[in-house]
Design a protein around this motif. Structure first.
Motif, PDB file in Angstrom:
ATOM      1  N   LYS A  34      67.024  -3.006  53.097  1.00 44.00           N
ATOM      2  CA  LYS A  34      67.458  -2.771  51.807  1.00 44.00           C
ATOM      3  C   LYS A  34      68.738  -3.870  51.584  1.00 44.00           C
ATOM      4  O   LYS A  34      69.192  -3.705  50.295  1.00 44.00           O
ATOM      5  CB  LYS A  34      68.128  -1.467  51.764  1.00 44.00           C
ATOM      6  CG  LYS A  34      67.353  -0.483  51.881  1.00 44.00           C
ATOM      7  CD  LYS A  34      67.756   1.049  52.276  1.00 44.00           C
ATOM      8  CE  LYS A  34      66.922   2.211  52.386  1.00 44.00           C
ATOM      9  NZ  LYS A  34      67.374   3.551  52.540  1.00 44.00           N
ATOM     10  N   ASP A  35      69.068  -4.693  52.362  1.00 43.11           N
ATOM     11  CA  ASP A  35      70.189  -5.521  52.101  1.00 43.11           C
ATOM     12  C   ASP A  35      71.404  -4.785  51.676  1.00 43.11           C
ATOM     13  O   ASP A  35      72.105  -5.167  50.830  1.00 43.11           O
ATOM     14  CB  ASP A  35      69.886  -6.609  51.015  1.00 43.11           C
ATOM     15  CG  ASP A  35      68.902  -7.720  51.609  1.00 43.11           C
ATOM     16  OD1 ASP A  35      68.870  -7.830  52.673  1.00 43.11           O
ATOM     17  OD2 ASP A  35      68.239  -8.326  50.739  1.00 43.11           O
ATOM     18  N   GLU A  36      71.622  -3.806  52.443  1.00 39.66           N
ATOM     19  CA  GLU A  36      72.933  -2.806  52.109  1.00 39.66           C
ATOM     20  C   GLU A  36      73.716  -3.076  53.305  1.00 39.66           C
ATOM     21  O   GLU A  36      73.279  -2.930  54.471  1.00 39.66           O
ATOM     22  CB  GLU A  36      72.382  -1.425  52.013  1.00 39.66           C
ATOM     23  CG  GLU A  36      71.676  -1.030  50.991  1.00 39.66           C
ATOM     24  CD  GLU A  36      71.419   0.531  50.679  1.00 39.66           C
ATOM     25  OE1 GLU A  36      71.498   1.115  51.715  1.00 39.66           O
ATOM     26  OE2 GLU A  36      70.758   0.990  49.748  1.00 39.66           O
ATOM     27  N   ILE A  37      74.966  -3.282  52.787  1.00 38.47           N
ATOM     28  CA  ILE A  37      75.963  -3.624  53.941  1.00 38.47           C
ATOM     29  C   ILE A  37      77.007  -2.404  53.998  1.00 38.47           C
ATOM     30  O   ILE A  37      77.429  -1.876  52.914  1.00 38.47           O
ATOM     31  CB  ILE A  37      76.772  -4.882  53.681  1.00 38.47           C
ATOM     32  CG1 ILE A  37      75.887  -6.115  53.593  1.00 38.47           C
ATOM     33  CG2 ILE A  37      77.890  -5.022  54.650  1.00 38.47           C
ATOM     34  CD1 ILE A  37      76.372  -7.396  53.764  1.00 38.47           C
ATOM     35  N   GLU A  38      77.542  -1.991  55.157  1.00 39.14           N
ATOM     36  CA  GLU A  38      78.635  -1.073  55.368  1.00 39.14           C
ATOM     37  C   GLU A  38      79.647  -1.784  56.107  1.00 39.14           C
ATOM     38  O   GLU A  38      79.339  -2.143  57.234  1.00 39.14           O
ATOM     39  CB  GLU A  38      78.044   0.186  56.044  1.00 39.14           C
ATOM     40  CG  GLU A  38      79.120   0.927  56.350  1.00 39.14           C
ATOM     41  CD  GLU A  38      79.515   1.878  55.007  1.00 39.14           C
ATOM     42  OE1 GLU A  38      80.780   2.389  54.905  1.00 39.14           O
ATOM     43  OE2 GLU A  38      78.542   2.133  54.300  1.00 39.14           O
ATOM     44  N   TRP A  39      80.833  -1.895  55.282  1.00 43.36           N
ATOM     45  CA  TRP A  39      81.911  -2.770  56.139  1.00 43.36           C
ATOM     46  C   TRP A  39      82.857  -1.741  57.187  1.00 43.36           C
ATOM     47  O   TRP A  39      83.079  -0.726  56.683  1.00 43.36           O
ATOM     48  CB  TRP A  39      82.930  -3.238  55.050  1.00 43.36           C
ATOM     49  CG  TRP A  39      82.027  -4.494  54.146  1.00 43.36           C
ATOM     50  CD1 TRP A  39      81.379  -4.229  52.962  1.00 43.36           C
ATOM     51  CD2 TRP A  39      81.799  -5.704  54.494  1.00 43.36           C
ATOM     52  NE1 TRP A  39      80.832  -5.309  52.517  1.00 43.36           N
ATOM     53  CE2 TRP A  39      81.217  -6.220  53.481  1.00 43.36           C
ATOM     54  CE3 TRP A  39      82.029  -6.522  55.534  1.00 43.36           C
ATOM     55  CZ2 TRP A  39      80.724  -7.608  53.567  1.00 43.36           C
ATOM     56  CZ3 TRP A  39      81.719  -7.826  55.605  1.00 43.36           C
ATOM     57  CH2 TRP A  39      81.031  -8.310  54.420  1.00 43.36           C
ATOM     58  N   PHE A  40      83.318  -2.267  58.014  1.00 44.39           N
ATOM     59  CA  PHE A  40      84.168  -1.576  59.072  1.00 44.39           C
ATOM     60  C   PHE A  40      85.670  -1.992  58.409  1.00 44.39           C
ATOM     61  O   PHE A  40      86.672  -1.540  59.463  1.00 44.39           O
ATOM     62  CB  PHE A  40      83.821  -1.910  60.290  1.00 44.39           C
ATOM     63  CG  PHE A  40      82.614  -1.297  60.982  1.00 44.39           C
ATOM     64  CD1 PHE A  40      82.517   0.027  60.735  1.00 44.39           C
ATOM     65  CD2 PHE A  40      81.667  -1.972  61.447  1.00 44.39           C
ATOM     66  CE1 PHE A  40      81.203   0.827  61.271  1.00 44.39           C
ATOM     67  CE2 PHE A  40      80.522  -1.463  61.944  1.00 44.39           C
ATOM     68  CZ  PHE A  40      80.129  -0.066  61.819  1.00 44.39           C
ATOM     69  N   GLU A  41      85.780  -2.960  57.651  1.00 40.69           N
ATOM     70  CA  GLU A  41      87.058  -3.667  57.413  1.00 40.69           C
ATOM     71  C   GLU A  41      87.586  -2.866  56.096  1.00 40.69           C
ATOM     72  O   GLU A  41      86.921  -2.687  55.416  1.00 40.69           O
ATOM     73  CB  GLU A  41      86.993  -5.025  57.504  1.00 40.69           C
ATOM     74  CG  GLU A  41      86.224  -5.545  58.588  1.00 40.69           C
ATOM     75  CD  GLU A  41      87.034  -5.647  59.839  1.00 40.69           C
ATOM     76  OE1 GLU A  41      88.098  -5.100  60.184  1.00 40.69           O
ATOM     77  OE2 GLU A  41      86.323  -5.825  60.900  1.00 40.69           O
ATOM     78  N   GLU A  42      88.915  -2.914  55.825  1.00 37.96           N
ATOM     79  CA  GLU A  42      89.468  -2.795  54.530  1.00 37.96           C
ATOM     80  C   GLU A  42      89.801  -4.117  53.648  1.00 37.96           C
ATOM     81  O   GLU A  42      90.507  -4.755  54.658  1.00 37.96           O
ATOM     82  CB  GLU A  42      90.623  -1.771  54.849  1.00 37.96           C
ATOM     83  CG  GLU A  42      90.464  -0.603  55.428  1.00 37.96           C
ATOM     84  CD  GLU A  42      89.684   0.396  54.313  1.00 37.96           C
ATOM     85  OE1 GLU A  42      89.994   0.418  53.082  1.00 37.96           O
ATOM     86  OE2 GLU A  42      88.903   1.398  54.508  1.00 37.96           O
TER      87      GLU A  42
END
Length: 76
Positions: A34-42
């Protein structure tokens, strides 16, 4: 322990999703289907310009990593 820059992830509840985990800054998980990204950074507003270019590069690197890993499995 040395952790690789990229890891492949799988989860039975997410069907055909293909997850690649990027373990270095900026850390994220991408679902390549899906080319979806979930970031772990703020990120703050100052990081936004750099984040845009880094995101494009990170997606390319994650996709190339996945393709190379799958090619290794297909050769076996």
């Amino acid at each position: 322990m040395t952790i690789p820059k990229f890891l492949i992830g799988d989860h039975s509840e997410h069907g055909d999703a293909i997850f690649v985990i990027h373990t270095e800054f900026p850390r994220f998980i991408i679902d390549l289907t899906k080319d979806e990204i979930e970031w772990f950074e703020e990120f703050d507003s100052q990081d936004q310009a750099e984040l845009a270019s880094e995101t494009e590069n990170a997606i390319k690197e994650a996709t190339a990593f996945y393709d190379a890993e799958i090619a290794k499995y297909e050769q076996e």
